[in-house]
Design a protein around this motif. Structure first.
Motif, PDB file in Angstrom:
ATOM      1  N   THR A 155      -5.802  93.885 -19.835  1.00 44.70           N
ATOM      2  CA  THR A 155      -6.220  95.049 -19.081  1.00 44.70           C
ATOM      3  C   THR A 155      -7.516  95.662 -19.243  1.00 44.70           C
ATOM      4  O   THR A 155      -8.140  96.649 -18.770  1.00 44.70           O
ATOM      5  N   ALA A 156      -8.319  95.165 -20.632  1.00 46.51           N
ATOM      6  CA  ALA A 156      -9.741  95.464 -20.666  1.00 46.51           C
ATOM      7  C   ALA A 156     -10.386  94.522 -21.718  1.00 46.51           C
ATOM      8  O   ALA A 156      -9.537  93.951 -22.377  1.00 46.51           O
ATOM      9  N   VAL A 157     -11.509  94.589 -21.663  1.00 46.87           N
ATOM     10  CA  VAL A 157     -12.306  93.704 -22.606  1.00 46.87           C
ATOM     11  C   VAL A 157     -13.099  94.450 -23.611  1.00 46.87           C
ATOM     12  O   VAL A 157     -13.824  95.341 -22.964  1.00 46.87           O
ATOM     13  N   ARG A 167     -10.639  85.992 -16.595  1.00 48.34           N
ATOM     14  CA  ARG A 167      -9.782  86.017 -15.430  1.00 48.34           C
ATOM     15  C   ARG A 167      -8.362  86.154 -15.947  1.00 48.34           C
ATOM     16  O   ARG A 167      -7.963  85.330 -16.844  1.00 48.34           O
ATOM     17  N   GLN A 168      -7.857  87.187 -15.564  1.00 57.73           N
ATOM     18  CA  GLN A 168      -6.339  87.195 -16.055  1.00 57.73           C
ATOM     19  C   GLN A 168      -5.562  86.404 -14.723  1.00 57.73           C
ATOM     20  O   GLN A 168      -5.667  86.439 -13.700  1.00 57.73           O
ATOM     21  N   LYS A 169      -4.905  85.464 -15.170  1.00 62.34           N
ATOM     22  CA  LYS A 169      -3.987  84.690 -14.343  1.00 62.34           C
ATOM     23  C   LYS A 169      -3.042  85.393 -13.376  1.00 62.34           C
ATOM     24  O   LYS A 169      -2.798  86.491 -13.852  1.00 62.34           O
ATOM     25  N   SER A 178      -1.229  94.752 -21.755  1.00 66.10           N
ATOM     26  CA  SER A 178      -0.184  95.614 -21.401  1.00 66.10           C
ATOM     27  C   SER A 178       0.947  95.514 -22.232  1.00 66.10           C
ATOM     28  O   SER A 178       0.945  94.638 -23.083  1.00 66.10           O
ATOM     29  N   ALA A 179       2.256  96.029 -21.905  1.00 66.11           N
ATOM     30  CA  ALA A 179       3.242  96.181 -22.962  1.00 66.11           C
ATOM     31  C   ALA A 179       4.057  94.945 -22.605  1.00 66.11           C
ATOM     32  O   ALA A 179       4.318  94.296 -21.574  1.00 66.11           O
ATOM     33  N   MET A 186      -3.604  99.704 -14.035  1.00 61.30           N
ATOM     34  CA  MET A 186      -3.694 100.741 -15.264  1.00 61.30           C
ATOM     35  C   MET A 186      -4.350  99.727 -16.252  1.00 61.30           C
ATOM     36  O   MET A 186      -4.014  98.964 -16.643  1.00 61.30           O
ATOM     37  N   GLY A 187      -5.400 100.193 -17.196  1.00 56.26           N
ATOM     38  CA  GLY A 187      -5.936  99.928 -18.353  1.00 56.26           C
ATOM     39  C   GLY A 187      -5.708 100.696 -19.685  1.00 56.26           C
ATOM     40  O   GLY A 187      -5.172 101.694 -19.415  1.00 56.26           O
TER      41      GLY A 187
END
Length: 686
Positions: free
Chosen positions: A662-664, A626-628, A673-674, A50-51
């Motif tokens: 979650t988005a750029v 990159r999201q780790k 995210s929360a 989810m974004g």
């Protein structure tokens, strides 16, 4: 082992035997796993990420999503509530309460569902009136000043009439803190009420009517500045934003009216589903990035929108004991979006409305129409083999009438008034054929092997400027062909295992981003070829009557076959990965019921999800961030009284207290995210 009766193929079937890659989540499981919003579905369904952006939740299934969230764009994954598609993300979450179950269909669903099902579909099935008297209530208190209330009253008036009333109230402070003070962003403040009535004329003839009313207020959504430094941030710095004196304000109202009539004629089940909805918004948003990067100006936005959507579908279904079952029907939908979308700037020295200048202001009405005729049948060749054939013919149009002002213009002296610019009309129309062909082999009564080829599509549209036409010009629909082999098996009375291999020929993936087209800076959409393939596995195991273990592991690979990214479309991204397609995702959860001496029980649940790294793209700057790799763990413990009427639950979601990209955005900003949420829930049933 519990099963969920679903209608993923428009007829009632068991989730454990339907020849589709589908995850069905019951109401009880939604509660135990802390799924209270659309965004939470990504934590419990394989292949789903989810974004979130200013237009609402963005659903990604197996790497398929949408990059055009404007009024002329449509989703790549269909979101349906009680058989009716809701196209605008801002309205999707307002019906997510008093749920019976949720179905997540992975893979294209163009034959039975039509448009916007390139990646699949999410079906939310709300609870229906029952011929019984019942009531329930739940109160939640938690951090970030969370206060939630959900209630339901079901009343049987006669053997033919039952009514259900459900309400939902959510209040929570934001978690993005502006430096120097001010109201925190990404808060929640909404109210919703649903009234439904069921009239059962005969055992096979009924009419279900419902209406939903909802409102949204509060501060609103925002992003975090500094995407380049996102990987080095931790703790509070992950949630730190810049203050903006214009602040945020959400003012939205939603009304929806549904009707479903079903009967049986000469052994054929007939179902009509109709819906009308309207959504109004008058929102003010403001940037949370450093104004020094914006010419020493504060950026803010004033959005006024009015969405009206009506939908109709007529279906016929028949199950023949001799071996043929089929469903056929036709549908029509019409969505009108009227909007005035102001993008404004004000000097830091005089941050007032009077000093603000219109930057961009589209004022238009966009209309999406869709119609189709479809049919799908399953024929049993013998006691073990069966074949599936289905096809649909769809026609979709997108029509926009309006103007576009790229200010500042001398005539636009009032920042709050519509800024009328040049004519900016556009039109696109296309007819599409979609199909599904499959072969099923019943290995044993509760073991199924299936293979299928299926197609899905998203309607085409038009670009605001085309270098050849020198004006608006249409682009073709998005197209995807999927090849799948799956297995579903009850290996023992207490063990269910599902596995699915898929390969996507993503011939036309619509990518929308800001681009320089012959000297014109516009949101430009082009279709690029891509490939996605993967392997998904789900397991449910009940070793004792008090325990259930659930596990899943998915592997995926995606790549653009040919794609030139960047503002000038001059950076070769061929071979690069699509967004939000981690190579491996694994989940594990354990539920245990502990009996107490007083007859009550304590039910504990712990679930964790591990994801390898994935990419989020800035198509304008031609940079992939990159999201780790990360994990997310949710824990809850619930006490139930002996009579089952009262419950008390303590919960922690996102125990690690880490947020993910979650988005750029387009200003060196990004969505997250929360963070960690925790609290208690008190419930009662009567």
């Amino acid at each position: 082992m519990d099963t969920v009766i679903i209608k993923a193929r428009r007829v009632a079937e068991s989730s454990s035997t339907v020849p589709l890659a589908v995850t069905a989540i019951s109401a009880d499981e939604l509660k135990s796993r802390g799924v209270i919003s659309v965004a939470d579905i990504g934590n419990v369904a394989p292949g789903v990420v989810m974004g979130r952006d200013g237009f609402g939740v963005n659903i990604n299934i197996r790497g398929v999503t949408t990059t055009d969230t404007t009024s002329k764009g449509l989703p790549g994954v269909s979101f349906n509530v009680d058989d009716v598609a809701i196209s605008r993300p801002v309205a999707q979450g307002l019906s997510f309460f008093d749920i019976d179950h949720v179905e997540v269909l992975r893979g294209p669903q163009g034959t039975l569902y039509g448009k916007s099902t390139t990646g699949g579909a999410v079906n939310v099935i709300t609870a229906k009136p029952q011929f019984d008297d019942a009531a329930s209530a739940q109160v939640e208190l938690g951090n970030y000043n969370t206060r939630r209330l959900e209630g339901m009253l079901n009343k049987q008036f006669s053997e033919h009439v039952a009514v259900r009333v459900a309400l939902n109230s959510n209040d929570r402070d934001g978690y993005l803190e502006p430096a120097g003070g001010g109201a925190a962003r990404n808060d929640q403040k909404d109210r919703a009420l649903r009234l439904s009535g069921l009239l059962k004329f005969t055992p096979t003839t009924s009419l279900l009517l419902s209406t939903t009313a909802a409102s949204v207020s509060g501060i609103g959504f925002s992003t975090v500045p500094g995407i380049g430094e996102a990987g080095n941030k931790s703790g509070k710095e992950q949630l730190r934003v810049f203050a903006n004196p214009f602040g945020g304000k959400i003012d939205e109202d939603y009304h929806r009216y549904n009707g479903e009539f079903s009967t049986e004629l000469a052994g054929v089940a007939v179902t009509y589903v109709g819906s009308f909805s309207k959504f109004k918004s008058n929102d003010r948003g403001s940037s949370t990035y450093d104004p020094a990067t914006n010419g020493n100006q504060y950026a803010w936005r004033l959005y006024r929108g009015n969405v009206k959507e009506d939908s109709h579908e007529l279906r016929f279904a028949h199950a023949d004991a001799q071996g043929l079952s089929w469903v056929a029907g036709l549908n029509y939908s019409d969505e009108k979006v009227r909007e005035s979308d102001h993008y404004l700037n004000a000097p830091v020295a005089t941050p007032t409305i009077a000093a603000s200048v219109n930057g961009i202001d589209p004022v238009n009405t966009t209309e999406h129409k869709s119609s189709g005729v479809f049919g799908q049948g399953t024929y049993a060749l013998n006691s073990q083999w069966s074949m599936v054939l289905g096809a649909r013919r769809s026609k979709d149009t997108t029509d926009r009438v309006g103007t576009f002002a790229a200010g500042p213009l001398p005539s636009c002296t009032n920042a709050l008034a519509d800024c009328i610019g040049d004519t900016n009309n556009g039109y696109q129309s296309a007819s599409v054929n979609t199909y599904r062909a499959g072969l099923n082999y019943q290995i044993a009564p509760e073991q199924l092997l299936f293979a299928a080829v299926a197609t899905g599509y998203k309607p085409g549209g038009f670009n605001d400027f085309d270098p050849i036409a020198r004006s608006t010009a249409p682009y073709e629909p998005e197209k995807l062909t999927a090849y799948e082999i799956g297995y579903k098996g009850r290996l023992a009375s207490n063990l269910q295992f599902n596995s699915d291999l898929y390969y996507y020929n993503y011939a036309k993936d619509q990518i929308s981003s800001l681009a320089n087209i012959a000297g014109n800076f516009v949101i430009f959409t082009r279709s690029v070829p891509a490939t996605i393939y993967g392997w998904e596995n789900e397991l449910s195991y009940r070793p004792t009557s008090a325990d259930i273990l659930r596990a899943s592991v998915t592997f995926a690979h995606s790549e653009y076959k040919s794609f030139m990214a960047g503002l000038m479309q001059n950076v070769d991204w061929s071979g690069k990965s699509l967004d939000k397609t981690p190579s491996t995702v694994a989940t594990l959860s354990w539920n245990h019921s502990w009996p107490l001496a007083n007859g009550g029980r304590v039910k504990t649940q712990i679930g964790t999800r591990y994801s390898t790294s994935y990419l989020n793209s800035d198509f304008v700057g031609a940079v992939q961030y990159r999201q780790k790799a990360f994990s997310r763990t949710d824990i809850s413990a619930t006490y139930l009284t002996a009579d089952g009427k009262y419950t008390l639950q303590a919960f922690v979601n996102n125990l690690e207290d880490k947020v993910q990209i979650t988005a750029v955005g387009g200003n060196n900003d990004y969505s997250v995210s929360a963070p960690r949420f925790f609290g208690i829930r008190l419930g009662a049933q009567f």
